[in-house]
Design an enzyme around this catalytic site. Sequence first.
Site, PDB file in Angstrom:
ATOM      1  N   ASP A   1      12.944   1.981   1.312  1.00 15.91           N
ATOM      2  CA  ASP A   1      13.113   3.400   1.005  1.00 15.91           C
ATOM      3  C   ASP A   1      11.897   3.940   0.243  1.00 15.91           C
ATOM      4  O   ASP A   1      11.677   3.570  -0.908  1.00 15.91           O
ATOM      5  CB  ASP A   1      14.374   3.584   0.159  1.00 15.91           C
ATOM      6  CG  ASP A   1      14.775   5.044   0.010  1.00 15.91           C
ATOM      7  OD1 ASP A   1      13.946   5.929   0.330  1.00 15.91           O
ATOM      8  OD2 ASP A   1      15.911   5.304  -0.425  1.00 15.91           O
ATOM      9  N   HIS A  26     -14.653   5.765  -0.638  1.00 14.29           N
ATOM     10  CA  HIS A  26     -13.841   6.760   0.049  1.00 14.29           C
ATOM     11  C   HIS A  26     -14.663   7.531   1.075  1.00 14.29           C
ATOM     12  O   HIS A  26     -14.168   7.893   2.139  1.00 14.29           O
ATOM     13  CB  HIS A  26     -13.226   7.714  -0.974  1.00 14.29           C
ATOM     14  CG  HIS A  26     -11.930   7.210  -1.534  1.00 14.29           C
ATOM     15  ND1 HIS A  26     -11.059   7.993  -2.235  1.00 14.29           N
ATOM     16  CD2 HIS A  26     -11.361   5.988  -1.483  1.00 14.29           C
ATOM     17  CE1 HIS A  26     -10.012   7.286  -2.587  1.00 14.29           C
ATOM     18  NE2 HIS A  26     -10.171   6.061  -2.147  1.00 14.29           N
ATOM     19  N   LYS A  32      15.724   6.591  -7.930  1.00 11.01           N
ATOM     20  CA  LYS A  32      14.731   7.535  -7.391  1.00 11.01           C
ATOM     21  C   LYS A  32      14.212   8.513  -8.434  1.00 11.01           C
ATOM     22  O   LYS A  32      13.863   9.650  -8.122  1.00 11.01           O
ATOM     23  CB  LYS A  32      15.294   8.287  -6.184  1.00 11.01           C
ATOM     24  CG  LYS A  32      15.725   7.372  -5.031  1.00 11.01           C
ATOM     25  CD  LYS A  32      16.321   8.166  -3.897  1.00 11.01           C
ATOM     26  CE  LYS A  32      16.699   7.265  -2.726  1.00 11.01           C
ATOM     27  NZ  LYS A  32      17.838   6.388  -3.031  1.00 11.01           N
TER      28      LYS A  32
END
Length: 591
Positions: free
Chosen positions: A392, A488, A316
């Site tokens: 995760d 966008h 992580k």
Amino acid sequence: MSSLIFRSNALPKMAASVAAVAARATMSATRANRSSVRHFRSLMARRHVRKVVNVRQSAMPAMNDSRNYASSLADCTDEEVVGMLMTGEIKAHNLERDLADAQRAVTIRRQYLLAQAAMRGREDSERAPFADLPAGDFDYQRFYSSIEGANCESVIGYLPLPVGVVGPLKLDNEDYVVPMATTEGALVASTNRGANAIRQAGGANSAILKNGMTRAPLLRMPSAAKAAELKAWVEEPANKASLTAAFNSTTRFGKLQSIDAWVVGRNIYLRFACHCGDAMGMNMVTKGCVEAIAKLKESFADAKLVAMSGNACSDKKAAAINWVQGRGRSVVCETVIPKEVVESVLKTTVEDMIFVNVNKNLIGSAVAGSLGGFNAHAANIVAAVFLATGNDPAQVVESSQCITIFEKEGEDLYVSVTMPSIEVGTVGGGTSLPAQSAALAIIGCQGANREVTGANADTLARVVAGSVLAGELSLIAALATDDLLKAHIELNRKPVAAADATAATTGQARHYHSDARGLHTTTQFASSIGHPSAGGPKQPSFVAGTLEEELPTLYHMPGMALNSEVHIPRATITNLSEEDLYGEGPMLSVP
């Protein structure tokens, strides 16, 4: 289960019905399909409906046509709409607009995906692979029961997150539908464009280069000399074999791959790498490390365990060790996009895409001192797939380390992504939750593979890399053609009708804004615009009036004092498009 997967009938009946639609779609000459197409075309002819409507570029008559078109399509049955999707007469991503019914669009899109799966021969039962992915009523009792004691504590609710699909993504001669959970407008559409380019190019190929989840316990010795002695002991083949046997005794599926050792003063860091089958494997490798350290202390009683994770794993966190040695699954994925596909699908040229990639992803990332970030937006796709499949999200940090390479292959475009640390599993953790398990089923890699250990997690890692490849293709093309902002604005703004409905329900004033021009107004047009960070007024001042009146509109230029004024001609205001005046929703940052 109380979830309403389809609108009318039970799932088995609907699955059979959709399978029949799929059969009709493959036989364009059959009477049923011709009747469906004739019915819809006659509706369009009677009501003078235009198939392609662009509200942003059209005046009010065209908007009326779009409503007529939606009304015509709404008159068709679900089966007829699915039939038109199968024959390509309408597009799945336009269903909300074409049907003017968002809930029905979701229902029909699921039927369409089921029909596609049946045609590919991947659905051999009456149960849809996404049956547990909620689309209507939510079975919250089952959800809360499934997380108890496993996924979350002190639960107070849940956060709905939209799930879109990309595909078919043709990868390693297989077609995959990839679920992506995201709130970023344009991400799914953009990745889908890249997947389309890959499909038209004949597909992409991938390879697993390495497989090993890591854990690095930290031991402290009485002296640096003793730490060096321990390092030498670990590296002896007989001792390493002893540690390996102790490690492997804790698991049926795990298999220790390697042990690396680093000495820093009196500290020694032992990095264990383990093949963890179809699990992501953090718990598995930690259990193995506990047993291996116990075995090691039989020979080094003075070794003190400081931490089971000494951060040399590295979990992580962005770390060079993961970038160089890999963690989880190391994957490379490549394809060659023909020049014609680059020009027709990606709307740019081979040369322009290579130029942007080199100067942005390679040189630009080097200027920034990026660690494994030599890509356009790999984390976007990795995060969306992780969220959808129950992996995760904290491990997106290292899993999105990626280098994207564009090269010329004759007249065509060679593209590859190399991702050394994709940390995924198909069993354990969030993958066992009903909706996330359903997302894995959509891909075709749910649970443990009973025939080849680890094959399902391998598939997921390959799909992640293939999806990143698609996303990189589309974004680099958008940057090469300067279309990023346009996409966008089009896809990351709530429709006007939805905003009006929200305002009516909540009683809150509706605000209009355009980030492109820094224009902020309410239903009363602002006479002063511009964000304070750009030198604009701290408090907007408003005047009564409409766009039809002459207004003393002011704009505070960046760096100007607030009492300085620049008058904007009325024509500038009246020429603003409806998109600029009525588009809502925050613009996302450019990757």
